[in-house]
Design an enzyme around this catalytic site. Structure first.
Site, PDB file in Angstrom:
ATOM      1  N   CYS A  16       0.910  -1.081  -0.025  1.00 28.94           N
ATOM      2  CA  CYS A  16      -0.037   0.035  -0.185  1.00 28.94           C
ATOM      3  C   CYS A  16       1.061   1.152  -0.062  1.00 28.94           C
ATOM      4  CB  CYS A  16      -0.983   0.026   1.324  1.00 28.94           C
ATOM      5  SG  CYS A  16      -0.107   0.211   2.768  1.00 28.94           S
ATOM      6  N   CYS A  19       3.285   1.462   2.934  1.00 30.09           N
ATOM      7  CA  CYS A  19       4.491   0.850   2.926  1.00 30.09           C
ATOM      8  C   CYS A  19       5.451   1.747   2.131  1.00 30.09           C
ATOM      9  CB  CYS A  19       4.338  -0.356   2.091  1.00 30.09           C
ATOM     10  SG  CYS A  19       2.992  -1.490   2.750  1.00 30.09           S
ATOM     11  N   ASP A 426       1.088  16.861 -28.681  1.00 28.44           N
ATOM     12  CA  ASP A 426       1.971  16.607 -29.933  1.00 28.44           C
ATOM     13  C   ASP A 426       1.108  16.936 -31.111  1.00 28.44           C
ATOM     14  OD1 ASP A 426       4.068  15.454 -30.953  1.00 28.44           O
ATOM     15  OD2 ASP A 426       2.709  13.772 -31.459  1.00 28.44           O
ATOM     16  N   ASP A 627       1.193  10.463 -29.125  1.00 26.77           N
ATOM     17  CA  ASP A 627       0.854   9.067 -29.358  1.00 26.77           C
ATOM     18  C   ASP A 627       2.026   8.318 -29.975  1.00 26.77           C
ATOM     19  OD1 ASP A 627       1.706  10.439 -32.003  1.00 26.77           O
ATOM     20  OD2 ASP A 627       0.678   9.028 -33.002  1.00 26.77           O
ATOM     21  N   ASP A 631       7.228  10.696 -27.410  1.00 27.51           N
ATOM     22  CA  ASP A 631       6.160  11.370 -26.382  1.00 27.51           C
ATOM     23  C   ASP A 631       6.349  10.605 -25.120  1.00 27.51           C
ATOM     24  OD1 ASP A 631       5.346  13.281 -28.189  1.00 27.51           O
ATOM     25  OD2 ASP A 631       4.101  11.794 -28.952  1.00 27.51           O
TER      26      ASP A 631
END
Length: 740
Positions: A16, A19, A426, A627, A631
Site C-alpha cells: 500500500c 508501505c 503533440d 501518440d 512522447d
C-alpha cells in the site's frame, strides 16, 4: 562537498502507499543518503547517496529489517518483474478462492440460518478465507504495528480477525450465551466478504501497476541485440551490441533497427525516426547524416560510424528519463490509508474503554455486556464501506470512461485530471492524422493527354521508394489508373526522380530538381507553390520535357475534430500548448488552423519533458497528449498522461489514459468524468464515516443510561452492511451522469 550518485532500485513487498512511505522514511534516515523517493505505483526507489558513506548492500539490509526488500546490483529489473508476476498470480488465485468460499457463507447468513449446523458450515468455509487466503492483511498489520504504524491492512485485520474469532468462539461454546437467555451472534459473512472484496480491489490495482514496467521493457527492446560490424579488411561479422565501441563501423540492412548513435560513412536510405522526432515521414539519409539508436531503417543499406554507445545514446537517455519521471512522483498517500492511521487507534481505544466501563458498571451481566459492546464497536467500525468507497467509484468511473472511448489505467489519473489547467499536445498523430496524403492536385493539361500523364505519374511513383510516393499512388489508385512501361527510371537524392517514356523525359520532384533541368515556372504557379508550402504542405512538381503539367500538395491532414477539441479545452479554462519536432513553418500553420497560440517547433523528446517541468514549476497541473515513442518521456513527466489509441504501444503503456478513437474531443469528457468520480468518492467517504460517527458511540452503549438501549452486534453488522450498500449504490449513480 562529497559527490553523490543517484540510482534506481526495485523494491519488493510494498502492499500500500503507507508501505512506500515507510521505506522512503527508512532510506532517508540512513547515513550518507541525501535524498530518496519511493514510488508505490511502479515499486521503485530513487536514492541519492554518497558512495563512501553507504553502499547499496547497506540500504538493502536496512530495508529488509522493516519487512521489505531492495534489489541491488545484479538482481535488478528482471528479478523485480519476476517477483511482481509471482505476487500478482498468487494474489489473483487467493482472491478467486476467497470469493468462491465467501459466497456460500453470505447465502447461509442471509437466507439459510436455520439449517442444521449452519454456524459450523460457515466456520469451515470462512476459516481458510481469513486464516490463509487473507493472511497478507494480518502479516502487513503486524509489520505496521512493530513500527507503531497503522493502515488499511490494520483495520481489515482487526475487524475481520476479531469478528471471526468472536464468531468461532460462539459457535464452539454456544452454551455460554444460551445460559444467559441469548442467541450466540456470529459474523462469519462479514469477515469473509470484507477480505474477498478488498483483495479484489488489490488485484485490479496490481494489474494496472504492472503495465508501467512494460513500457520500459518495450523501449529497451527497440535496440537490436546483435549488430553487423565491418572490420578494417572490410569483412562483415556479427557481435553483441554491448561490445560496440565508439568508432566501430556498422552495417545496417533494410528493415533493421539502428543499434547506436552515429554518422553514415557510405550508402543512403530512408530512416523512420518517429521514435525520436515523432514525425510520420521517414527522413532521407546519406553520407554525413546523423543516425539515432532505436530508429528503423527502411529500404536501403548503409555503413555508419558509431559515435555514442551504451548509456550515452539518445534512446538510453529517453529510457533513463522515463524511469526517473515515473519514479519521481511522490507516492499518492491514499486518503483511506491516512484516515485509517488515525481511525484504527481511535476505534481500538473506544472498544477498550467500552469494555472497561461495562466491566466496572455493568452489574451482574457485566462480562456479557462488556463483550457485546466491544465486539459491536469493532464490527460496526468494519472497514468494508471505507474499503469500497474508492474502488467502487473508480470501477464505475472506468467503466463509464470505456463506454465513451476513454480507457483509464489507474485511480490517480482520475483523481488528478479534473485539476488540470495546462495541456500539452503533440502534433503528428494527435492533432493530425499522422499519415501523409494528397490534399491538392492541380493539372495544367486536360482531356486524353491528362489521362496518359496520370498513368505515367502513377508508374513513376510505383517505382519510387520515397515515402511521399505512396501518398501519390494512393490518390491516383482511386481512379483505377493503369501503369505503363517506363524506358528509364532514375532517383536523384534529395530532389526527386526522372523517367523516360515514349522518347520524352518526365520529372517528379521539388523545385531544386526543376532548376537542374532548367524548367521555367510562371510567377502565378510559383505563388501557388509558395502558398501551399505556407500551409505546411510538401509540393511535388510533375514535368513533361520542360513543361510543368501538374503540382501536387501532400500533407499530414488535420483531424476534423481537432479545432473543436482545442476550443472546448480553452472554454474549460485550460491553457493549450503545441510541441512538435517538425519545422517552425509547419508548426505555425497547424497551430493557426486549430486555434493554439502557444507552440514550439523542432523540439526533441527531452525538451518536451523539460517544458512540462517548467510548467509544473509554475504551479500548473499539466496533462500531456501524445501518440509516439518520442512522447513517452513527456507522458511520464506529466501529472496526467493521455495516449492516442492509434499510436505506439509504448506511449499507451506509459500513459495513464488512452483515447481509443484518437478524437481529441474526448479529453474534455475525461476531465468531466474525473470531476464526477472524485465527487462520488468524497460522497462515499462521507457516508462511510457518518455511519461510523453515529454507530460507534451507540455500539459502545452511550444510549443505555438514557433509554436503556444496547446495540446488538447483529444490528451493528446490519448497519455495517447498510453503509456498504449505500456506498455501492452511490457509486452506481455515476452510470447515469452525462459527460457532455
Amino acid at each position: 562537498m562529497a559527490s553523490t550518485v543517484k540510482k534506481n532500485f526495485p523494491v519488493t513487498g510494498l502492499s500500500c502507499a503507507s508501505c512506500a512511505a515507510n521505506v522512503e522514511r527508512n532510506l532517508k534516515s540512513q547515513k550518507g543518503v541525501t535524498a530518496a523517493t519511493v514510488n508505490y505505483a511502479n515499486s521503485t526507489a530513487w536514492v541519492e547517496y554518497v558512495p563512501g558513506s553507504v553502499k547499496p548492500q547497506d540500504l538493502k539490509s536496512a530495508i529488509q529489517s522493516i519487512g521489505y526488500d531492495l534489489l541491488v546490483e545484479d538482481e535488478g529489473q528482471s528479478q523485480q518483474e519476476e517477483a511482481q508476476q509471482k505476487h500478482y498470480t498468487r494474489l489473483k488465485s487467493n482472491t478467486i478462492w476467497a470469493s468462491v468460499l465467501a459466497l456460500p457463507v453470505v447465502i447461509i447468513a442471509m437466507f439459510l440460518m436455520h439449517i442444521p449446523y449452519a454456524n459450523w458450515i460457515m466456520l469451515v468455509l470462512a476459516a481458510p478465507v481469513v486464516g490463509w487466503f487473507g493472511r497478507s492483511f494480518f502479516i502487513n498489520a503486524f509489520n505496521q504495528a512493530k513500527h507503531g504504524k497503522a493502515n488499511m491492512d490494520t483495520l481489515v485485520a482487526m475487524s475481520t480477525g476479531i469478528s471471526f474469532l468472536f464468531s468461532a468462539f460462539n459457535t464452539v461454546f454456544p452454551q455460554i450465551w444460551h445460559a444467559r437467555g441469548l442467541h450466540p451472534p456470529v459474523y462469519f459473512e462479514a469477515s469473509a466478504v470484507v477480505i474477498a472484496f478488498i483483495m479484489l480491489g488489490k488485484v485490479l490495482e496490481e494489474r494496472a501497476k504492472s503495465s508501467t514496467s512494460s513500457a520500459i521493457r518495450k523501449l529497451i527492446g527497440l535496440q537490436p541485440k546483435i549488430v553487423h560490424i565491418i572490420d578494417e579488411q572490410g569483412i562483415e561479422s556479427e557481435i553483441s551490441v554491448s561490445f560496440v565501441r565508439v568508432g566501430d563501423r556498422l552495417l545496417v540492412k533494410p528493415g533493421e533497427r539502428i543499434p547506436v548513435d552515429g554518422e553514415i560513412v557510405s550508402g543512403s536510405s530512408f530512416v523512420d525516426e518517429s521514435t525520436i522526432t515523432g514525425e510520420s515521414l521517414p527522413a532521407e539519409k546519406s553520407v554525413g547524416d546523423k543516425l539515432f539508436a532505436g530508429t528503423m531503417n527502411q529500404k536501403g543499406s548503409f555503413v555508419f560510424s558509431a559515435q555514442k554507445v551504451g548509456g550515452d545514446t539518445i534512446l538510453a537517455q529517453i529510457i533513463k528519463m522515463v524511469q526517473e519521471a515515473q519514479g519521481s512522483k511522490a507516492p499518492v498517500q491514499k486518503l483511506v490509508d491516512k484516515i485509517a492511521g488515525i481511525f484504527v487507534p481511535v476505534v481500538m481505544t473506544i472498544a477498550l474503554i467500552s469494555f472497561a466501563v461495562w466491566m466496572i458498571f455493568g452489574g451482574e451481566n457485566s462480562i456479557t455486556q462488556a463483550l457485546l459492546a466491544m465486539v459491536s464497536v469493532l464490527v460496526i467500525a468494519c472497514p468494508c464501506a471505507l474499503g469500497l468507497a474508492t474502488p467502487t467509484a473508480i470501477m464505475v468511473g472506468m467503466g463509464k470512461g470505456a463506454e465513451n472511448g476513454i480507457l483509464i489505467k489507474d485511480a490517480e489519473s482520475l483523481e488528478v485530471a479534473h485539476k488540470v489547467n495546462a495541456i500539452v499536445l503533440d502534433k503528428t498523430g494527435t492533432i493530425t492524422e499522422g499519415i501523409p496524403v494528397v490534399t491538392d492536385i492541380e493539372w495544367f493539361i486536360s482531356g486524353n493527354e491528362r489521362a496518359l500523364l496520370e498513368e505515367i505519374l502513377f508508374s513513376i511513383e510505383s517505382k519510387s521508394e520515397h515515402p511521399l510516393a505512396e501518398a501519390v499512388r494512393e490518390s491516383l489508385s482511386i481512379k483505377a489508373v493503369n501503369t505503363v512501361a517506363l524506358e528509364k527510371f532514375e532517383s536523384v537524392t534529395g530532389k526527386g526522380v526522372l523517367a523516360n517514356f515514349d522518347g520524352k523525359i518526365y520529372l517528379a520532384g521539388n523545385k531544386k530538381l526543376l532548376e537542374d533541368y532548367r524548367v521555367i515556372i510562371s510567377e502565378t504557379r510559383l505563388a501557388q507553390i509558395d502558398e501551399w508550402q505556407n500551409e505546411a504542405k510538401t509540393v511535388l512538381c510533375f514535368v513533361q520535357e520542360v513543361e510543368l503539367v501538374a503540382i501536387i500538395g501532400i500533407a499530414d491532414k488535420l483531424k476534423e475534430t481537432s479545432a473543436k477539441a482545442v476550443q472546448m479545452l480553452q472554454e474549460q479554462g485550460i491553457e493549450v500548448y503545441l510541441l512538435t519536432g517538425d519545422n517552425h513553418q509547419t508548426a505555425a500553420s497547424v497551430a493557426r488552423k486549430v486555434g493554439i497560440k502557444n507552440f514550439r517547433a523542432e523540439v526533441m523528446p527531452s525538451e518536451k519533458a523539460d517544458f512540462i517541468r517548467q510548467l509544473q514549476a509554475q504551479g500548473k497541473i499539466v496533462a500531456m497528449v501524445g501518440d509516439g515513442i518520442n512522447d513517452s518521456q513527456a507522458l511520464a513527466q506529466a501529472d496526467v498522461s493521455i495516449a492516442m489509441g492509434k499510436g505506439s504501444d509504448i506511449a499507451m503503456d506509459v500513459a495513464t489514459m488512452t483515447i481509443i478513437s484518437s478524437d481529441l474531443q474526448l479529453i474534455s469528457r475525461a476531465m468531466r468524468l474525473s470531476k464526477l468520480t472524485v465527487g462520488t468518492i468524497r460522497e462515499n467517504l462521507f457516508w462511510a464515516f457518518i455511519y461510523n460517527i453515529i454507530g460507534i458511540p451507540i455500539a459502545a452503549g452511550i444510549l443505555f443510561p438514557i433509554w436503556g438501549f444496547m446495540l446488538n452486534p447483529m444490528i451493528a453488522g446490519a448497519a455495517m452492511a447498510l453503509s456498504s450498500v449505500s456506498v455501492v449504490s452511490n457509486s452506481l449513480r455515476l452510470k447515469t451522469k452525462r459527460l457532455n
